[in-house]
Design a protein around this motif. Structure first.
Motif, short mmCIF file in Angstrom:
data_model
loop_
_atom_site.label_atom_id
_atom_site.label_comp_id
_atom_site.label_asym_id
_atom_site.label_seq_id
_atom_site.Cartn_x
_atom_site.Cartn_y
_atom_site.Cartn_z
N THR A 20 0.84 -1.19 0.00
CA THR A 20 0.00 0.00 0.00
C THR A 20 0.88 1.24 0.00
O THR A 20 1.89 1.31 0.71
CB THR A 20 -0.92 0.01 1.24
OG1 THR A 20 -1.59 -1.24 1.34
CG2 THR A 20 -1.94 1.12 1.15
N LEU A 32 -3.38 0.58 -3.28
CA LEU A 32 -3.21 -0.74 -2.65
C LEU A 32 -3.19 -1.79 -3.74
O LEU A 32 -4.07 -1.84 -4.61
CB LEU A 32 -4.37 -1.00 -1.67
CG LEU A 32 -4.33 -2.30 -0.86
CD1 LEU A 32 -5.02 -2.10 0.49
CD2 LEU A 32 -4.99 -3.45 -1.60
N TYR A 76 -7.24 0.88 6.41
CA TYR A 76 -6.78 -0.49 6.15
C TYR A 76 -6.60 -1.20 7.49
O TYR A 76 -5.72 -0.87 8.27
CB TYR A 76 -5.49 -0.44 5.35
CG TYR A 76 -4.96 -1.80 4.92
CD1 TYR A 76 -5.76 -2.94 4.94
CD2 TYR A 76 -3.65 -1.94 4.48
CE1 TYR A 76 -5.28 -4.17 4.53
CE2 TYR A 76 -3.14 -3.17 4.06
CZ TYR A 76 -3.98 -4.29 4.10
OH TYR A 76 -3.49 -5.51 3.70
N SER A 136 -7.18 -7.87 7.49
CA SER A 136 -6.94 -7.77 6.03
C SER A 136 -8.14 -7.18 5.31
O SER A 136 -8.61 -7.71 4.29
CB SER A 136 -6.58 -9.13 5.45
OG SER A 136 -5.42 -9.65 6.05
N ALA A 162 -9.73 -3.44 3.80
CA ALA A 162 -9.50 -2.04 3.47
C ALA A 162 -10.82 -1.40 3.05
O ALA A 162 -11.63 -2.03 2.38
CB ALA A 162 -8.47 -1.91 2.36
#
Length: 534
Positions: free
Chosen positions: A98, A120, A134, A139, A141
């Motif tokens: 990212t 990202l 994020y 995990s 975003a």
């Protein structure tokens, strides 16, 4: 004794202490932000409990398998919060990278807030936005102020989105627009998988394909890579030539095969043919369909449509053969040959019915075991025990061709065991039967019929001027011509080898009242179009 009790107490205490110490948690240091590098560092003390550490130039820190880097980094050791400025880069376990201009990172929660020029990438797709949250622990975003995801040649934009790094799914919300060389999709909400390139429809969605197909669906999946689609909840698929609607639609673009299930309808807009059934299989490449589970085909013509029902209905397109359909234009005198212009590759639709065929039109009705119909000549070819009805007239035979014009009967050709029956009342039937029968219609009304046979036979009940029946005439000849007026038999004409007898009305023998093939089959006759859908 006291020493023994004291020793036992000490043993129990020690055992309990060991158990307590064994169950005490080991302090986890994986949440601590560790410094990797920085060209220059310094400490800033804000108060007795708060101090900051700054890194400038090649600044890089890590937390577990996550590495943060940028032009400069400020770390609060007590709160484990880090701020990264300029050329921000988050490397999460070498799987997701990212980038941004600014990052605020909460180490304890492992949540990153990124601002301006955020990108990202997970190796399959790239997410672009100016404001991204994020959650590295889960995990996930999220952006809420507009962004896009690029997956190969596919670009998706929306106001909000949630990205799941583990499954590579993106949940788009508000003004979703997917653009692809083969597809254009608009929806309020959409889920998309960047690995399999599968779009999951979860709200009213409009899909347009490069080939001109338009899909309207609220629920389903569309694999943009393979062209396989599963749609639910009354999806509509249409193009310039046809359209389809059903509760469930399964479609494969490579094969062109589609399956419509549940209140299915297929419409041929060019030939004005509609198919209805609980299950319809379509082939886009051949423009054919197979309808089962109470299927009905409707041949639409203004307000006078014809309805066809059967256990199974199949329909396809047949193209004209340009080698036989030619138009003469001129003569090439130099090469001594004629020149023909090519006829456009027009197409015609045909319909085949299998088992329990029923045909209904306001002007006429028919049944048979099987049937073939073509829009080229508008002829119904009916096989095995066909029966035709027009008002009080019934026609039967082994095989029957019904020629129509503007959805009305024009000519009826019956061969082998043909018979026409005209009902006077439940006890009296005018009849004419033979080997073949040709009936002709004027503006949809029966006008004239010719029966041929060896011999052709008739039974006729003549009437006087007061419409009272005067007897029964049973006659035969090689050819019989029957003339009608207002759906009633007006007169009968015999040709060659004429023979007959006239019975007074009260002296008609019971065994002479019907021809051999007589059978009044009004119970098989469709009374209205709704019967065909039952």
């Amino acid at each position: 004794m006291n020493k023994l009790l004291l020793l036992l107490f000490l043993l129990i205490f020690l055992s309990s202490s060991q158990l307590i110490f064994a169950q005490s948690p080991v302090k986890d240091s994986s949440n601590k932000i560790e410094i990797i590098s920085g060209n220059s560092t310094r400490f800033i003390t804000l108060d007795d409990s708060t101090s900051l550490r700054t890194l400038a130039g090649n600044a890089k820190v890590k937390q577990g398998k996550t590495i943060l880097s940028g032009d400069s980094i400020v770390i609060n050791s007590r709160t484990q919060i880090a701020e990264v400025f300029g050329n921000v880069h988050i490397n999460d376990a070498d799987t997701v990278n990212t980038y941004a201009n600014y990052l605020r990172y909460l180490g304890k929660e492992r949540i990153a807030y990124l601002k301006r020029n955020v990108k990202l990438s997970d190796g399959k797709g790239t997410l672009l936005t100016d404001d991204l949250t994020y959650d590295l622990a889960n995990s996930i975003a999220t952006y809420k102020n507009g962004g896009k995801v690029i997956n190969g040649t596919t670009v998706l934009t929306s106001t909000d989105a949630i990205y799941y790094a583990d499954t590579k799914d993106v949940y788009f919300k508000k003004y979703v627009h997917l653009v692809d060389p083969k597809y254009d999709i608009k929806a309020d909400s959409l889920r998309y998988n960047t690995i399999f390139k599968v779009a999951r429809l979860i709200s009213p969605t409009l899909v347009k394909t490069k080939e001109g197909k338009v899909i309207r669906s609220n629920n389903g999946t569309y694999n943009l890579q393979t062209g396989e689609a599963n749609f639910f909840d009354r999806t509509i698929i249409s193009d310039s030539a046809s359209s389809a609607i059903a509760d469930n639609i399964f479609f494969d673009e490579k094969t062109g095969i589609g399956i419509l299930e549940g209140r299915a309808k297929f419409i041929d807009s060019i030939n004005h043919v509609i198919a209805i059934g609980n299950r319809i299989e379509t082939n886009q490449k051949t423009a054919s369909f197979l309808a089962t589970q109470k299927p009905v085909v409707i041949i639409v013509k203004d307000k006078d449509s014809t309805y066809i029902a059967a256990d199974t209905l199949f329909s396809g397109l047949r193209k004209y053969d340009s080698t036989t359909k030619r138009n003469y234009t001129k003569v090439d005198t130099l090469n001594n040959k004629q020149i023909y212009s090519k006829t456009p590759q027009d197409s015609i639709r045909y319909v085949i019915g299998y088992n329990n065929v029923r045909i209904f039109n306001d002007s006429a009705q028919a049944v048979s075991d099987s049937m073939y119909y073509s829009t080229e000549d508008s002829v119904f070819r009916m096989f095995r025990s066909p029966v035709f009805w027009k008002e009080k007239n019934q026609v039967k035979g082994d095989t029957m061709y019904l020629f129509t014009q503007n959805q009305k009967p024009k000519r009826l050709y019956v061969f082998n065991n043909s018979i026409i029956i005209n009902q006077q009342n439940p006890a009296m039937y005018n009849q004419a039967g033979g080997r073949t029968l040709n009936a002709y219609f004027n503006n949809g009304q029966i006008d004239y019929s010719r029966i041929k046979g060896s011999p052709a036979e008739t039974i006729f009940y003549p009437q006087d001027q007061d419409s009272a029946f005067i007897g029964m005439n049973r006659s035969s000849g090689d050819v019989v011509d029957v003339y009608f007026a207002k759906q009633e038999v007006q007169k009968i004409k015999f040709v060659n080898n004429v023979d007959g007898v006239m019975y007074p009305i009260k002296q008609i023998p019971a065994d002479k009242k019907y021809l051999k093939s007589f059978k009044w089959e009004d119970k098989r006759r469709p009374k209205n179009k709704l019967e065909l859908f039952e």
